[in-house]
Design an enzyme around this catalytic site. Structure first.
Site, PDB file in Angstrom:
ATOM      1  N   SER A 123     -15.159   6.053  -8.178  1.00  0.00           N
ATOM      2  CA  SER A 123     -15.841   6.971  -9.073  1.00  0.00           C
ATOM      3  C   SER A 123     -15.542   6.579 -10.531  1.00  0.00           C
ATOM      4  O   SER A 123     -15.841   5.463 -10.941  1.00  0.00           O
ATOM      5  CB  SER A 123     -15.427   8.409  -8.747  1.00  0.00           C
ATOM      6  OG  SER A 123     -16.291   9.344  -9.343  1.00  0.00           O
ATOM      7  N   MET A 124     -14.940   7.470 -11.314  1.00  0.00           N
ATOM      8  CA  MET A 124     -14.593   7.112 -12.691  1.00  0.00           C
ATOM      9  C   MET A 124     -13.815   5.807 -12.751  1.00  0.00           C
ATOM     10  O   MET A 124     -13.993   4.993 -13.663  1.00  0.00           O
ATOM     11  CB  MET A 124     -13.755   8.227 -13.323  1.00  0.00           C
ATOM     12  CG  MET A 124     -13.275   7.921 -14.736  1.00  0.00           C
ATOM     13  SD  MET A 124     -12.111   9.138 -15.414  1.00  0.00           S
ATOM     14  CE  MET A 124     -10.556   8.489 -14.754  1.00  0.00           C
TER      15      MET A 124
END
Length: 268
Positions: free
Chosen positions: A99-100
């Protein structure tokens, strides 16, 4: 398990040391996550004999770094992480970001490449390509709105939401991470020369296949997209499948890096 306060690096946690492994695999957690999010990954890697020393990045503002100010800017954080990885560059490095962490891993990889130390490759998990426009404004919501957004993607265990003291401790870090994600703007140029392997949950409510496929524009080293059953946190239930694929990719990337560069044809 290596105790957190015994590690000489503020940014790196090493849970299951593999001193003889051929590759260093640097794992970067999701927004609101900490290095321990990759503890199951590290343990499974050790149990299955993955030929990689798995280390995880510990962002400030959480766990043993909870008294440190959070970063809310990818460029600044990528600069510091790339510098810190210099102490771990005794063997080839690959990056795995969820994700991030995938966008942050991309920016770290760019910096490593710029200094002449390109990674073997990047695993980009559950994340749109860096060039995909971000229109979310979750970081501007009040605390209740921020928690509702987290629940929507099932990013945190239910016990977390029942612990008010814990929530108060981690909300600043979560908000800082979302600020970094949602204010990030990709700067064209300096694309990667290493391969990128994209992983995506088929039921991910945050990332669609088109956004995942857009990673192809960010490397000249080849890009493959793999879709697995599950949602945004498919990794929790698919570790065996993921690790099998990681092992295969790491072998291929390392063999390609060790292959001799063809020289000019000799004249007879």
């Amino acid at each position: 398990m290596t105790a957190l306060n015994e590690n000489p690096s503020r940014w790196i946690r090493r849970f299951h040391p593999a001193d003889d492994a051929a590759v260093r695999l640097v794992c970067l957690p999701h927004a609101g996550g900490s290095a321990t999010a990759f503890f199951p990954f590290s343990r499974a890697a050790a149990e299955t004999g993955l030929d990689a020393d798995v280390i995880a990045v510990q962002y400030p503002g959480r766990q043993d770094r909870r008294d440190e100010p959070c970063f809310d800017d990818f460029a600044a954080m990528a600069d510091v992480i790339a510098d810190d990885l210099g102490a771990w560059a005794d063997r080839p490095v690959a990056l795995f970001g969820h994700s991030m962490g995938a966008t942050l891993g991309y920016e770290v990889a760019r910096r490593l490449q710029a200094r002449g130390e390109p990674p073997l490759g990047l695993f980009a998990s559950a994340c749109p390509a860096p060039s995909v426009p971000r229109t979310e404004d979750v970081h501007r919501l009040d605390d209740n709105g921020l928690l509702a957004a987290l629940k929507e993607i099932s990013g945190t265990e239910s016990a977390f939401f029942g612990d008010d003291e814990l929530l108060r401790m981690v909300l600043p870090a979560i908000r800082g991470d979302y600020t970094a994600v949602e204010t990030y703007r990709h700067e064209p140029g300096r694309e990667l020369g290493c391969p990128v392997h994209v992983l995506l949950g088929a039921e991910d409510p945050v990332v669609d296949l088109t956004e995942a496929e857009a990673w192809r524009a960010h490397t000249t080293g080849g890009c493959a997209v793999e879709v697995l059953p599950g949602g945004h946190f498919y990794l929790d239930a698919r570790l065996d499948i993921v690790l099998t694929g990681v092992a295969h990719r790491l072998r291929g990337w390392r063999e390609a890096a060790l292959a001799p560069v063809p020289g000019p044809m000799s004249r007879v």
